[in-house]
Write a protein that holds these residues in place. Structure first.
Motif, PDB file in Angstrom:
ATOM      1  N   ASN A  46       0.825  -1.204   0.000  1.00 12.74           N
ATOM      2  CA  ASN A  46       0.000   0.000   0.000  1.00 12.74           C
ATOM      3  C   ASN A  46       0.859   1.254   0.000  1.00 12.74           C
ATOM      4  OD1 ASN A  46      -2.432   1.449   0.093  1.00 12.74           O
ATOM      5  ND2 ASN A  46      -2.267   1.651   2.331  1.00 12.74           N
ATOM      6  N   TYR A  47       2.070   1.145   0.567  1.00 13.06           N
ATOM      7  CA  TYR A  47       2.969   2.303   0.625  1.00 13.06           C
ATOM      8  C   TYR A  47       3.421   2.707  -0.777  1.00 13.06           C
ATOM      9  CZ  TYR A  47       7.074   5.117   1.849  1.00 13.06           C
ATOM     10  OH  TYR A  47       7.998   6.128   1.954  1.00 13.06           O
ATOM     11  N   PHE A  75      14.802  -5.859   1.204  1.00 11.11           N
ATOM     12  CA  PHE A  75      13.855  -5.414   0.172  1.00 11.11           C
ATOM     13  C   PHE A  75      13.747  -6.436  -0.955  1.00 11.11           C
ATOM     14  CE2 PHE A  75      13.031  -3.398  -3.931  1.00 11.11           C
ATOM     15  CZ  PHE A  75      11.769  -2.873  -3.681  1.00 11.11           C
ATOM     16  N   GLU A  76      14.844  -7.075  -1.273  1.00 13.09           N
ATOM     17  CA  GLU A  76      14.807  -8.097  -2.321  1.00 13.09           C
ATOM     18  C   GLU A  76      13.811  -9.199  -1.962  1.00 13.09           C
ATOM     19  OE1 GLU A  76      17.327 -11.813  -4.033  1.00 13.09           O
ATOM     20  OE2 GLU A  76      18.179 -10.544  -2.478  1.00 13.09           O
ATOM     21  N   LEU A 104       6.445  -1.060   4.331  1.00 13.21           N
ATOM     22  CA  LEU A 104       5.814  -1.064   3.007  1.00 13.21           C
ATOM     23  C   LEU A 104       4.295  -1.194   3.085  1.00 13.21           C
ATOM     24  CD1 LEU A 104       8.344  -3.405   1.163  1.00 13.21           C
ATOM     25  CD2 LEU A 104       8.126  -0.927   0.906  1.00 13.21           C
ATOM     26  N   GLN A 105       3.758  -1.292   4.322  1.00 12.23           N
ATOM     27  CA  GLN A 105       2.308  -1.425   4.549  1.00 12.23           C
ATOM     28  C   GLN A 105       1.747  -2.653   3.827  1.00 12.23           C
ATOM     29  OE1 GLN A 105       0.347   2.301   3.615  1.00 12.23           O
ATOM     30  NE2 GLN A 105       1.766   3.492   4.908  1.00 12.23           N
ATOM     31  N   ASN A 114      -0.933 -11.384   3.659  1.00 15.36           N
ATOM     32  CA  ASN A 114       0.195 -10.564   3.223  1.00 15.36           C
ATOM     33  C   ASN A 114       1.454 -10.879   4.055  1.00 15.36           C
ATOM     34  OD1 ASN A 114       1.497  -8.637   1.681  1.00 15.36           O
ATOM     35  ND2 ASN A 114      -0.092  -7.081   1.964  1.00 15.36           N
ATOM     36  N   LEU A 115       2.515 -10.130   3.765  1.00 12.25           N
ATOM     37  CA  LEU A 115       3.811 -10.427   4.391  1.00 12.25           C
ATOM     38  C   LEU A 115       3.788 -10.198   5.904  1.00 12.25           C
ATOM     39  CD1 LEU A 115       6.724 -11.315   3.933  1.00 12.25           C
ATOM     40  CD2 LEU A 115       7.323  -8.919   3.478  1.00 12.25           C
ATOM     41  N   CYS A 116       3.037  -9.232   6.374  1.00 13.97           N
ATOM     42  CA  CYS A 116       2.982  -8.977   7.821  1.00 13.97           C
ATOM     43  C   CYS A 116       2.466 -10.203   8.574  1.00 13.97           C
ATOM     44  CB  CYS A 116       2.076  -7.775   8.105  1.00 13.97           C
ATOM     45  SG  CYS A 116       2.835  -6.173   7.782  1.00 13.97           S
TER      46      CYS A 116
END
Length: 563
Positions: A46-47, A75-76, A104-105, A114-116
């Motif tokens: 979302n970021y 980040f990769e 990165l939200q 998602n990743l979170c």
């Protein structure tokens, strides 16, 4: 190192991400550039979607994400997740991935599963289920502050680690039993402090806390606390280097963490820690705390423990002895308070602990007496800290004095008497008195004391156990010494008078010989008539003389005539 990681990340990105579709955005992370597709990133982040929508450029071609937690390498992995490419989540990278996902939200509110949520599930199921895993994650959070604290990752790891450490301390699951203390040494002191504080709040025993602190100090200050050879120390001797400042801050933090129970730490460790504080020039509050802890358990100290505080790491020079003085004074004051509390007289009797400390101090004096730089005032200052009644015999103190006099041969009589003033000659054993009576380094007064004491024993026919107490003997000795001095003065005066009389007689005899006059006729006649004087020996009337008186001879009756 950072450049090589960035290059490696870009190389892997080119291999994994599809090249069939032309990229339309370059993501900058530090020195690394990633050529990616906007639509793939927007689907998960979302970021990034907000950056593109809110951008003033019609076609945003570059995005700068240099502030992302974890840098290019993390980040990769986040980009791989956006593209649906598999990658490994481990205890080493899970905290960084969780922080990057937050940055990165990449939440479930924006995109399901998602990743979170993926990193949260792994964090709860794998690292936070064991002590070692929680500590590894906590260690990785050192570079992720303050976001790791904001996300409660740090606090969760601390809670798990402290709880499991307390369990291991009471019920070890493997050998050696204190293996968990070694695990804590990988942490920065700030995180170590959090765990110790949490263990205290959880009711951990003082000995458990002390065990963790000892291991951590010996690992983090290895060269200073554990190594006594001086290797690697000389590089710190000059100036206030950055390493020395860091070590000082670390030491002060460790001392501040100590539990209030003074006897929780072994005295050998406390002495080594204090020596480190003296060397690093730690704050007075830090050194004073260590000195107080040492003074409380000083009866357990050995001579080597005290010597640790007195000499530098290479053993070539001595530190200031003020720390030793304060430690001994603190112990003596504690003993006085205990004696008063128990209703006793501190001067009359000393505790076993006080006697043990007195013996240790005397042996310590014998060791430092070999230093040519040790002044009389410092030597006597340490010796006088121990109460007189704490020494049953002064043999160890006599040995220290003898070593000091041998090391300082140029002292005059007054200075030697000053050194010996801390010792009571009447409290020496027989062997020590015999040695003292033949010791040419001692002042004459001390030798006389030793000899006189043995004479009293011979006269009274008693031994050391049945001799009068030291006070009575000392008073008698002072009176006898005073009388001996008076007799010696009278003898000296008498000898002087005899010598004067002899000199006077010699002078008169010489003068009478030198003034011989030639006899005259008148003097010859006078001398002759004097010989004929009938009254020269008194009256010659012997009629009334008692025949019975002894020693008297009646003179013969003669007739005298003068023609």
């Amino acid at each position: 190192m950072a450049n090589s990681r960035a290059s490696l990340a870009m190389e892997r990105t080119g291999q994994v991400f599809p090249r069939e579709i032309p990229t339309d955005v370059i993501v900058e992370v530090g020195e690394a550039n990633f050529s990616l597709h906007k639509f793939m990133l927007i689907a998960k982040s979302n970021y990034i979607r907000k950056l593109i929508i809110e951008s003033k450029e019609a076609d945003l071609a570059r995005i700068n994400l240099s502030n992302i937690p974890g840098g290019p390498e993390i980040f990769e992995k986040a980009a791989r997740f956006c593209y649906g490419v598999n990658f490994d989540i481990t205890v080493l990278n899970v905290a960084a991935l969780r922080c990057a996902a937050e940055y990165l939200q990449m939440t479930d509110l924006y995109c399901e599963n998602n990743l979170c949520s993926r990193t949260e599930d792994f964090l709860s199921q794998v690292p936070l289920s064991s002590l070692s895993g929680a500590l590894v994650v906590l260690k990785s959070c050192e570079d992720l502050l303050p976001m790791a604290e904001d996300l409660k990752i740090v606090q969760r790891c601390v809670d798990v680690a402290s709880a499991k450490a307390c369990v291991e301390a009471n019920f070890p699951s493997r050998s050696p039993p204190n293996w968990w203390t070694e695990e804590l040494t990988i942490l920065d002191v700030s995180f170590f402090e959090k765990i110790i504080t949490s263990m205290k709040s959880g009711g951990a025993k003082a000995l458990t806390i002390a065990s963790a602190i000892i291991t951590y100090a010996e690992r983090s200050l290895r060269d200073l606390v554990r190594d006594h050879s001086g290797n690697g120390i000389k590089s710190l001797d000059s100036g206030e280097s950055d390493i020395r400042i860091q070590q000082r801050d670390l030491l002060q933090s460790i001392v501040a963490l100590m539990p209030p129970e003074k006897a929780a730490f072994p005295i050998n460790f406390l002495c080594r820690l204090l020596r480190t504080g003296i060397f690093l020039r730690a704050a007075n509050i830090c050194k004073n705390e260590l000195e107080k802890r040492i003074s409380v358990i000083l009866e357990h100290a050995t001579v080597d423990d005290l010597l640790v505080l007195s000499f530098s790491y290479d053993g070539e020079r001595q530190f200031d002895h003020e720390s030793i003085r304060r430690i001994i004074s603190g112990f003596v004051e504690k003993e006085k308070n205990v004696s008063v509390f128990n209703g006793g007289d501190f001067k009359e009797a000393s505790s076993t602990a006080m006697q043990r400390v007195a013996k240790t101090v005397d042996a310590y004096l014998g060791e430092i007496a070999t230093s040519v730089d040790l002044s009389i005032s410092k030597f006597n200052g340490i010796a006088n800290l121990v109460p007189k009644g704490a020494r049953k015999v002064d043999d160890d103190l006599y040995r220290a004095i003898d070593i000091y006099l041998k090391t300082h041969p140029n002292l005059d009589e007054i200075e030697r008497e000053n050194v010996c003033s801390v010792m009571d000659p009447l409290k020496l054993s027989y062997d020590a008195r015999v040695h003292a009576s033949q010791n040419k380094r001692l002042p004459v007064q001390i030798v006389l004391h030793a000899l006189y004491y043995d004479q009293l024993k011979v006269r009274s026919g008693t031994d050391d156990q049945t001799m009068p107490n030291a006070v009575t003997t000392r008073n008698q000795l002072q009176a006898d010494v005073s009388l001996m001095k008076e007799n010696e003065e009278l003898r000296t005066e008498l000898l002087k008078m005899k010598m004067n009389v002899k000199d006077l007689q010699k002078t008169q005899g010489t003068s009478s010989k030198g003034n011989v006059k030639k006899p005259t006729f008148f003097s010859s006649m006078t001398k002759t008539l004097g010989k004929l004087n009938p009254f020269k020996h008194g009256s010659k009337d012997t009629s009334n003389m008692d025949d019975g008186m002894p020693g008297l001879t009646k003179p013969r009756r003669r007739r005298f005539s003068i023609s």
